[in-house]
Design a protein around this motif. Sequence first.
Motif, short mmCIF file in Angstrom:
data_model
loop_
_atom_site.label_atom_id
_atom_site.label_comp_id
_atom_site.label_asym_id
_atom_site.label_seq_id
_atom_site.Cartn_x
_atom_site.Cartn_y
_atom_site.Cartn_z
N VAL A 18 0.84 -1.20 0.00
CA VAL A 18 0.00 0.00 0.00
C VAL A 18 0.87 1.25 0.00
O VAL A 18 0.60 2.22 -0.72
N THR A 19 1.91 1.23 0.81
CA THR A 19 2.81 2.39 0.87
C THR A 19 3.39 2.70 -0.50
O THR A 19 3.42 3.85 -0.95
N VAL A 27 1.04 10.48 -3.31
CA VAL A 27 0.63 10.71 -1.93
C VAL A 27 1.86 10.77 -1.03
O VAL A 27 2.78 9.95 -1.17
N GLN A 28 1.86 11.71 -0.11
CA GLN A 28 2.91 11.78 0.90
C GLN A 28 2.53 10.82 2.03
O GLN A 28 1.49 11.00 2.67
N VAL A 29 3.37 9.80 2.26
CA VAL A 29 2.99 8.72 3.17
C VAL A 29 3.83 8.74 4.44
O VAL A 29 5.07 8.74 4.39
N THR A 30 3.15 8.75 5.57
CA THR A 30 3.78 8.44 6.85
C THR A 30 3.58 6.94 7.06
O THR A 30 2.43 6.48 7.15
N ALA A 31 4.67 6.20 7.10
CA ALA A 31 4.61 4.73 7.20
C ALA A 31 5.10 4.32 8.57
O ALA A 31 6.13 4.82 9.05
N ALA A 32 4.37 3.39 9.20
CA ALA A 32 4.71 3.01 10.58
C ALA A 32 4.68 1.50 10.74
O ALA A 32 3.82 0.82 10.19
N LEU A 44 13.16 6.65 0.04
CA LEU A 44 12.17 6.84 -1.03
C LEU A 44 11.47 8.18 -0.86
O LEU A 44 10.93 8.48 0.21
N ASP A 45 11.47 8.99 -1.91
CA ASP A 45 10.83 10.31 -1.86
C ASP A 45 9.35 10.16 -1.52
O ASP A 45 8.65 9.31 -2.08
N GLY A 46 8.90 11.01 -0.61
CA GLY A 46 7.48 11.03 -0.28
C GLY A 46 7.07 10.04 0.78
O GLY A 46 5.87 9.95 1.10
#
Length: 244
Positions: A18-19, A27-32, A44-46
């Motif tokens: 999904v990220t 989309v700018q993604v905050t991944a946790a 990775l940009d974004g």
Amino acid sequence: MNGTALVTGAGGGIGLAVTHALQARGVQVTAADLKPVPESLAGLDGVHYHRVDLTDADELSGLVALVGDRLDHLVNAAGVAWFDRDGSALDLPEEVWARTMSINFDVTRRLTVALLPALRAGRGRSIVHVASVAGLRGMDSPLDAYQVSKAAVISLSRSLAIQLGPDGVRSNTVCPGSILTPMVAPLYEASPARRADMEARTPLRRIGSPEEVAEAICFLLSEAASFITGTDLVVDGGWTAQVK
């Protein structure tokens, strides 16, 4: 799509897919995730990756603070299935039940509630929870902690859809079937016959990929699904369509 998103469980499997899919859409993604940053996301940009134990209240609050005042999309993909410890609720160790429910359901509820102000202020105002066909149907061999936790996520999502609809916030679930994730792959590697049996029982005659689930999630997040809320999108190759 553009905008911003938070994706939990981004350290592997569906959350990682999904990220990547959201990042590719701008989309700018905050991944946790609790896991270290995957190699494919490093630099990775974004994408901004954070190692977080979401069952820890302070760390969850810290993640919410990082997201800020506005959030367009939330994907609750963090989850566990302990095939070696889970089983029948009739004799399941309490710690397995409690830990599974904590990760799969309680974290989803707490994080969603904490992020509602940011989602209400966002543009997309869309939430997708990763549930499972196990939350809709029983399994041949019970994994009751997992099954009940995913059924709870489905029920919560429907309730949120009703309550948040007037605010324009949508809540849906994706219910994957057999998907070749890092959590499931060892089972099929240990028993090729088990994989062959699942493929034979699936009308499309194959196992699904995390990327296919990610595409379904991106659809539900997008404007193309702007009148869809409170639904459970099954991505299982037709497995649950059968009566057996």
